[in-house]
Design a protein around this motif. Structure first.
Motif, PDB file in Angstrom:
ATOM      1  N   LEU A   4       0.764  -1.280   0.229  1.00 49.07           N
ATOM      2  CA  LEU A   4      -0.068   0.022   0.071  1.00 49.07           C
ATOM      3  C   LEU A   4       0.993   1.299  -0.110  1.00 49.07           C
ATOM      4  O   LEU A   4       0.707   2.121  -0.797  1.00 49.07           O
ATOM      5  CB  LEU A   4      -0.843  -0.291   1.212  1.00 49.07           C
ATOM      6  CG  LEU A   4      -1.964   1.157   1.306  1.00 49.07           C
ATOM      7  CD1 LEU A   4      -2.966   1.180   0.293  1.00 49.07           C
ATOM      8  CD2 LEU A   4      -2.707   1.147   2.446  1.00 49.07           C
ATOM      9  N   VAL A  35       2.443   1.668  -3.588  1.00 49.96           N
ATOM     10  CA  VAL A  35       1.368   2.124  -4.364  1.00 49.96           C
ATOM     11  C   VAL A  35       1.198   3.783  -4.210  1.00 49.96           C
ATOM     12  O   VAL A  35       1.074   4.614  -5.018  1.00 49.96           O
ATOM     13  CB  VAL A  35       0.306   1.550  -4.307  1.00 49.96           C
ATOM     14  CG1 VAL A  35      -1.026   1.965  -5.154  1.00 49.96           C
ATOM     15  CG2 VAL A  35       0.435   0.089  -5.074  1.00 49.96           C
ATOM     16  N   GLU A  36       0.924   4.099  -2.998  1.00 52.54           N
ATOM     17  CA  GLU A  36       0.295   5.548  -2.755  1.00 52.54           C
ATOM     18  C   GLU A  36       1.650   6.575  -3.022  1.00 52.54           C
ATOM     19  O   GLU A  36       1.393   7.501  -3.582  1.00 52.54           O
ATOM     20  CB  GLU A  36       0.194   5.596  -1.170  1.00 52.54           C
ATOM     21  CG  GLU A  36      -1.076   4.909  -0.486  1.00 52.54           C
ATOM     22  CD  GLU A  36      -2.385   5.445  -1.072  1.00 52.54           C
ATOM     23  OE1 GLU A  36      -2.418   6.530  -1.643  1.00 52.54           O
ATOM     24  OE2 GLU A  36      -3.152   4.533  -1.060  1.00 52.54           O
ATOM     25  N   ASN A  49       1.673   6.724  -6.946  1.00 55.23           N
ATOM     26  CA  ASN A  49       0.606   7.535  -7.374  1.00 55.23           C
ATOM     27  C   ASN A  49       0.961   9.060  -7.041  1.00 55.23           C
ATOM     28  O   ASN A  49       0.538   9.953  -8.046  1.00 55.23           O
ATOM     29  CB  ASN A  49      -0.566   7.130  -6.663  1.00 55.23           C
ATOM     30  CG  ASN A  49      -1.250   5.660  -6.962  1.00 55.23           C
ATOM     31  OD1 ASN A  49      -0.681   5.162  -8.089  1.00 55.23           O
ATOM     32  ND2 ASN A  49      -2.322   5.171  -6.481  1.00 55.23           N
ATOM     33  N   MET A  82      -5.128  11.400   1.521  1.00 53.37           N
ATOM     34  CA  MET A  82      -4.632  10.245   2.285  1.00 53.37           C
ATOM     35  C   MET A  82      -3.392   9.741   2.101  1.00 53.37           C
ATOM     36  O   MET A  82      -2.958   8.728   3.059  1.00 53.37           O
ATOM     37  CB  MET A  82      -5.809   9.327   2.299  1.00 53.37           C
ATOM     38  CG  MET A  82      -7.184   9.617   2.750  1.00 53.37           C
ATOM     39  SD  MET A  82      -8.407   8.539   2.596  1.00 53.37           S
ATOM     40  CE  MET A  82      -9.293   8.672   0.942  1.00 53.37           C
ATOM     41  N   GLY A  83      -2.985   9.660   0.891  1.00 54.36           N
ATOM     42  CA  GLY A  83      -1.629   8.899   0.625  1.00 54.36           C
ATOM     43  C   GLY A  83      -0.472   8.803   1.542  1.00 54.36           C
ATOM     44  O   GLY A  83      -0.083   7.800   2.050  1.00 54.36           O
ATOM     45  N   LEU A 128      -1.435   7.667   4.947  1.00 50.50           N
ATOM     46  CA  LEU A 128      -1.104   6.139   5.001  1.00 50.50           C
ATOM     47  C   LEU A 128       0.323   5.644   5.030  1.00 50.50           C
ATOM     48  O   LEU A 128       0.673   4.634   5.544  1.00 50.50           O
ATOM     49  CB  LEU A 128      -1.899   5.656   3.797  1.00 50.50           C
ATOM     50  CG  LEU A 128      -3.374   5.598   3.823  1.00 50.50           C
ATOM     51  CD1 LEU A 128      -4.154   5.051   2.537  1.00 50.50           C
ATOM     52  CD2 LEU A 128      -4.022   4.354   4.891  1.00 50.50           C
ATOM     53  N   MET A 169       1.487   5.677   8.474  1.00 53.74           N
ATOM     54  CA  MET A 169       1.092   4.739   9.271  1.00 53.74           C
ATOM     55  C   MET A 169       1.564   3.464   9.104  1.00 53.74           C
ATOM     56  O   MET A 169       1.639   2.512  10.037  1.00 53.74           O
ATOM     57  CB  MET A 169      -0.340   4.638   9.336  1.00 53.74           C
ATOM     58  CG  MET A 169      -1.271   5.966   9.672  1.00 53.74           C
ATOM     59  SD  MET A 169      -3.030   5.979   9.022  1.00 53.74           S
ATOM     60  CE  MET A 169      -3.648   5.070  10.144  1.00 53.74           C
ATOM     61  N   ASN A 170       1.814   3.042   7.813  1.00 54.80           N
ATOM     62  CA  ASN A 170       2.220   1.653   7.582  1.00 54.80           C
ATOM     63  C   ASN A 170       3.833   1.472   7.400  1.00 54.80           C
ATOM     64  O   ASN A 170       4.247   0.287   7.535  1.00 54.80           O
ATOM     65  CB  ASN A 170       1.650   1.366   6.061  1.00 54.80           C
ATOM     66  CG  ASN A 170       0.145   1.131   6.015  1.00 54.80           C
ATOM     67  OD1 ASN A 170      -0.227  -0.068   6.600  1.00 54.80           O
ATOM     68  ND2 ASN A 170      -0.510   2.110   5.623  1.00 54.80           N
ATOM     69  N   PHE A 230      -6.978  -5.662  -3.257  1.00 53.65           N
ATOM     70  CA  PHE A 230      -6.225  -4.463  -3.093  1.00 53.65           C
ATOM     71  C   PHE A 230      -6.795  -3.136  -3.324  1.00 53.65           C
ATOM     72  O   PHE A 230      -7.928  -3.229  -4.557  1.00 53.65           O
ATOM     73  CB  PHE A 230      -4.844  -4.312  -3.900  1.00 53.65           C
ATOM     74  CG  PHE A 230      -3.898  -3.243  -3.635  1.00 53.65           C
ATOM     75  CD1 PHE A 230      -3.144  -3.222  -2.660  1.00 53.65           C
ATOM     76  CD2 PHE A 230      -4.196  -2.056  -4.331  1.00 53.65           C
ATOM     77  CE1 PHE A 230      -2.262  -2.353  -2.307  1.00 53.65           C
ATOM     78  CE2 PHE A 230      -3.413  -1.043  -4.128  1.00 53.65           C
ATOM     79  CZ  PHE A 230      -2.501  -1.068  -3.318  1.00 53.65           C
ATOM     80  N   SER A 287      -5.721   4.539  -1.890  1.00 49.61           N
ATOM     81  CA  SER A 287      -6.613   5.613  -1.409  1.00 49.61           C
ATOM     82  C   SER A 287      -7.380   6.134  -2.471  1.00 49.61           C
ATOM     83  O   SER A 287      -8.540   6.875  -2.201  1.00 49.61           O
ATOM     84  CB  SER A 287      -5.842   6.596  -0.824  1.00 49.61           C
ATOM     85  OG  SER A 287      -4.907   7.101  -1.408  1.00 49.61           O
ATOM     86  N   ARG A 308      -8.468  -4.276   6.209  1.00 48.99           N
ATOM     87  CA  ARG A 308      -7.481  -3.391   6.979  1.00 48.99           C
ATOM     88  C   ARG A 308      -7.389  -1.896   6.522  1.00 48.99           C
ATOM     89  O   ARG A 308      -7.257  -1.082   7.386  1.00 48.99           O
ATOM     90  CB  ARG A 308      -6.262  -3.993   6.648  1.00 48.99           C
ATOM     91  CG  ARG A 308      -4.993  -3.816   7.472  1.00 48.99           C
ATOM     92  CD  ARG A 308      -3.884  -4.425   7.426  1.00 48.99           C
ATOM     93  NE  ARG A 308      -2.622  -3.757   7.950  1.00 48.99           N
ATOM     94  CZ  ARG A 308      -1.926  -3.028   7.292  1.00 48.99           C
ATOM     95  NH1 ARG A 308      -2.263  -2.798   6.142  1.00 48.99           N
ATOM     96  NH2 ARG A 308      -0.806  -2.541   7.816  1.00 48.99           N
TER      97      ARG A 308
END
Lengths: 146, 111
Positions: A41, A44-45, A48, A113-114, A117, A120-121, B52, B55, B85
């Motif tokens: 995630l 990807v964020e 992006n 939000m990217g 996130l 956080m990850n 998957f 955002s 999640r």
């Protein structure tokens, strides 16, 4: 064990999933499924953001990803040659993005939000810009199997 | 990318893609908007085939919820693993009613 690999794609959103799946596969033996999700995630964020905000959706620009597999951590660097992220974006804290009032539907966020996130990850997140490139360094620590 | 099925006046929309990411989110939003503009306002989104969401995909879901307006409902069914999640991490689990199965989601919306 230390090994590293560099991957790159064209700045095309259609190609991000290829990179994400490749990096996830590299982490398969090192990270738990939840941590693999977290890395995928975040990657990807981050990509992006580079394509959408850095390159403004323009194709044909380069996005490089360097993955370092170390004994105790996975280090992922995303390197681009777009204009750097504005400091105010970097200053916002990760909790801000998700402290919305869920009863106020009109104001629930649809974007922005990217980066929150990613923070956080991942265990470490660092962004550096120089004359020649921007580099987002993200670290996920390997939790030994008990 | 979507298939639909009307059950007890609830539209079940099944996402037939493994990923709803920034490259797929616009098409997802367009197809959902067409369902909503056709007059459906009780919708169950079946995410059981999806492994998957980023955002951008989540933002598209929020946009659909806004489009539905106060009389509409959008429930999510079959979210597992990374998808479930993401809802929790972003606190979107407070916004969307999450159901394990399509049946329980349909039951709630049609009640």
């Amino acid at each position: 064990m230390v090994s590293s690999i560099s991957l790159s794609i064209d700045s095309d959103l259609d190609k991000v999933s290829l990179l994400a799946r490749a990096v996830r596969a590299l982490c398969e033996d090192l990270l738990s499924p939840d941590d693999q999700d977290a890395v995928e995630l975040s990657l990807v964020e981050a990509i992006n953001n580079v394509i959408k905000h850095g390159y403004h959706g323009e194709r044909g620009k380069d996005v490089q990803v360097a993955v370092g597999l170390q004994a105790d951590q996975v280090v992922i660097e995303i390197i681009d040659h777009a204009p750097p992220m504005p400091p105010q974006v970097l200053d916002s804290t990760s909790e801000d993005a998700f402290t919305f009032d869920e009863t106020d539907i009109a104001n629930i966020p649809e974007g922005g939000m990217g980066l929150a996130l990613i923070r956080m990850n991942m265990d470490e997140v660092e962004y550096r810009s120089s004359e020649s490139e921007n580099r987002l360094r993200m670290v996920k620590r390997i939790v030994p199997l008990s | 990318m979507l298939s639909t099925d009307l059950r007890d006046n609830v539209l079940v929309v099944r996402v037939e893609e493994k990923r709803i990411d920034a490259s797929k989110a616009p098409a997802f939003k367009d197809e959902m908007t067409r369902c909503i503009e056709a007059g459906q306002n009780q919708i169950v989104l079946d995410l059981s085939q999806v492994d998957f969401i980023d955002s951008s995909g989540l933002g598209a879901l929020v946009s659909c919820l806004k489009r539905l307006g106060p009389r509409g409902s959008l429930a999510v069914a079959g979210a597992t693993g990374a998808v479930s999640r993401l809802f929790t991490l972003t606190r979107m689990d407070r916004v969307f009613a999450l159901h394990q199965s399509v049946d329980s989601a349909v039951e709630q919306l049609s009640a």
